[in-house]
Design an enzyme around this catalytic site. Structure first.
Site, PDB file in Angstrom:
ATOM      1  N   TYR A 149       1.899 105.969 -20.935  1.00  0.00           N
ATOM      2  CA  TYR A 149       0.892 106.414 -19.975  1.00  0.00           C
ATOM      3  C   TYR A 149       1.037 105.601 -18.700  1.00  0.00           C
ATOM      4  O   TYR A 149       1.175 104.376 -18.749  1.00  0.00           O
ATOM      5  CB  TYR A 149      -0.519 106.201 -20.550  1.00  0.00           C
ATOM      6  CG  TYR A 149      -1.647 106.602 -19.619  1.00  0.00           C
ATOM      7  CD1 TYR A 149      -1.806 107.920 -19.205  1.00  0.00           C
ATOM      8  CD2 TYR A 149      -2.560 105.648 -19.153  1.00  0.00           C
ATOM      9  CE1 TYR A 149      -2.848 108.288 -18.362  1.00  0.00           C
ATOM     10  CE2 TYR A 149      -3.613 106.015 -18.312  1.00  0.00           C
ATOM     11  CZ  TYR A 149      -3.748 107.329 -17.916  1.00  0.00           C
ATOM     12  OH  TYR A 149      -4.777 107.688 -17.090  1.00  0.00           O
ATOM     13  N   ASP A 244       6.087  99.460 -15.907  1.00  0.00           N
ATOM     14  CA  ASP A 244       4.638  99.582 -15.812  1.00  0.00           C
ATOM     15  C   ASP A 244       4.048  98.495 -16.709  1.00  0.00           C
ATOM     16  O   ASP A 244       3.954  98.656 -17.924  1.00  0.00           O
ATOM     17  CB  ASP A 244       4.177 100.977 -16.254  1.00  0.00           C
ATOM     18  CG  ASP A 244       2.669 101.131 -16.185  1.00  0.00           C
ATOM     19  OD1 ASP A 244       1.967 100.100 -16.046  1.00  0.00           O
ATOM     20  OD2 ASP A 244       2.188 102.270 -16.289  1.00  0.00           O
ATOM     21  N   LYS A 272      -5.345  96.098 -14.459  1.00  0.00           N
ATOM     22  CA  LYS A 272      -6.144  95.485 -15.520  1.00  0.00           C
ATOM     23  C   LYS A 272      -6.358  93.969 -15.310  1.00  0.00           C
ATOM     24  O   LYS A 272      -7.216  93.603 -14.523  1.00  0.00           O
ATOM     25  CB  LYS A 272      -5.552  95.847 -16.874  1.00  0.00           C
ATOM     26  CG  LYS A 272      -5.598  97.382 -17.058  1.00  0.00           C
ATOM     27  CD  LYS A 272      -5.374  97.894 -18.466  1.00  0.00           C
ATOM     28  CE  LYS A 272      -5.761  99.360 -18.561  1.00  0.00           C
ATOM     29  NZ  LYS A 272      -4.669 100.316 -18.582  1.00  0.00           N
TER      30      LYS A 272
END
Ligand SMILES: *Cc1c(COP(=O)(O)O)cnc(C)c1O
Length: 433
Positions: A149, A244, A272
């Site tokens: 994702y 990522d 995050k």
């Protein structure tokens, strides 16, 4: 499926109200508990390793804001930094010294990010990195992996893991075919498939984007040589390699997966943890590539609130704590204890699971074959996961409400927390049979 009642009356009432305002009652799909059934708990506050729901029930938390809270909830130094920053003004839409300090902390940990740009979410970071890779190489195609994702930008919504896996959607409505036409999808850990894609599309692929440790199909670790192989294939063809590291950055090591595995990407996406629990993303890499970004180059990307002093203050306070290697040593130790204890508890109950751990994140897959890709992860028994989830919640342990998400351990989780979790897990495995 029937479930024990694990949300209290106030959670029920507020969530019912919420359903009138937000689609499914939520501002991000997985929060709705659709993958596990039952009604969501509504959270009032958090401190350290625990959150308290609106019924006053304290829960040991392994969601950790989906990995953002490496230091746990409301860490003292982060709260103090936010107080000070708020008083000085939360946004100027101009350069501040604080963002320079955060960039310095990031580059000291992740040297491949020679130059970087701050954005407001991981989605923006990945979307911008893809645009930049296309602009820099003058090529259109990208390679991604099934189950990885990278946020919800159009070109990346093909076989995109957790949120989508949870709903069994191959993609999303509203994404034009043209937007994903250039997105080529390979199985995770399958270098031969990547080689075949490059052979079929020579010198037309702008970038390979990958979660260097996958965490959005549950935790799936890179096989030996996988990341090195991607590096080689991309370099040989003139494509960029994008890591990522929105979850893995500052989690699997201070320098991210690229430090842990010794493979250097051309571009890195962060999010995050670097925002200390506030909305944040960053992308960066080699100077010659990043110089393509406006105002120096022709690749446009901007943000009104990007790098604002509030989120940056939380990021700085967090990253300063992470300079101490003892934080990572302790996370590794606690999470290893948790993973081993979970495997042992499952074995005692003759529950067939695979516990996959990487540093301070793990997934208990309800399948006895160790998943190496999305296909294998999807073979997990979702009904048993849902029963386990509720059995744990009933014992005061809040797990991510999907088989395809990672449990996140924070620096605030203590020996006693891990022991409490394992006690709950022993009973939960027995209860679900
Ligand atoms: C969470 C996540 C994103 C998206 O970040 P948002 O801040 O939710 O937009 C992208 N990539 C990975 C690997 C993620 O885990």
């Amino acid at each position: 499926m029937t479930h024990p009642v694990t949300s209290g009356p106030r959670s029920e009432a507020i969530f019912a109200d919420s359903e009138g305002y937000f689609p499914g009652g939520v501002n991000s799909p997985v929060r709705a508990f659709r993958a596990v059934g039952g009604r969501p708990v509504v959270i009032r506050q958090g401190r350290g390793s625990r959150v308290t729901d609106v019924d006053g029930r304290e829960l040991l938390d392994y969601i950790g804001s989906w990995g953002a809270l490496l230091l746990g909830h409301a860490a003292d130094d982060v709260v103090a930094a936010l107080r000070e920053a708020t008083i000085r003004g939360t946004s100027f839409g101009m350069t501040t010294p604080y963002e320079v300090e955060l960039a310095r902390l990031i580059r000291a940990a992740v040297p491949s990010m020679a130059v970087m740009r701050f954005v407001n979410s991981g989605t923006e970071a990945a979307m911008s990195a893809i645009r930049l890779a296309r602009g820099f190489t003058g090529r259109d195609k990208i390679v991604k992996f099934a189950g990885c994702y990278h946020g919800h930008a159009d070109p990346l919504l093909a076989e995109a893991g957790s949120g989508l896996a949870t709903f069994g959607l191959p993609s999303s409505a509203g994404v034009p075919g043209a937007a994903v036409a250039g997105t080529l999808v390979a199985p995770y850990n399958d270098l031969a498939a990547v080689q075949a894609i490059f052979a079929a599309h020579p010198e037309t692929i702008a970038a390979v984007i990958v979660e260097p440790v996958a965490a959005n199909m549950g935790v799936v670790r890179p096989a030996q040589g996988f990341l090195e192989g991607l590096r080689e294939i991309a370099t040989r063809d003139g494509a960029l390699l994008i890591f990522d590291e929105i979850i893995t950055g500052f989690r699997v090591a201070r320098g991210g997966a690229q430090a842990r595995y010794g493979v250097t990407p051309d571009l890195t996406c962060l999010g995050k943890i670097i925002g200390g629990g506030l909305p944040m993303g960053a992308y960066g890499g080699r100077r010659d590539i990043m110089d393509m970004v406006a105002p120096l180059g022709p690749v446009y990307q901007a943000g009104t609130l990007a790098g604002n002093p509030l989120v940056v203050a939380a990021g700085i306070a967090t990253l300063r704590r992470l300079v101490d290697p003892a934080v990572y040593a302790s996370l590794e130790r606690e999470t290893a204890r948790l993973a081993e204890g979970l495997a042992d508890a499952a074995a005692r109950a003759a529950a067939r699971v695979s516990v996959v751990r990487e540093a301070s994140m793990l997934t208990v897959f309800f399948t006895d074959t160790l998943p190496l890709d999305y296909g294998a992860a999807r073979a997990a028994d979702l009904t048993r996961f849902a029963r386990f989830f509720h059995a744990m919640l009933g014992r005061g342990v809040l797990l991510p409400p999907s088989q395809f998400e990672a449990w996140f351990v924070s620096a605030a989780h203590t020996d006693a927390d891990i022991a409490d979790t394992l006690k709950a897990a022993r009973a939960a495995f027995l209860e679900i049979g």
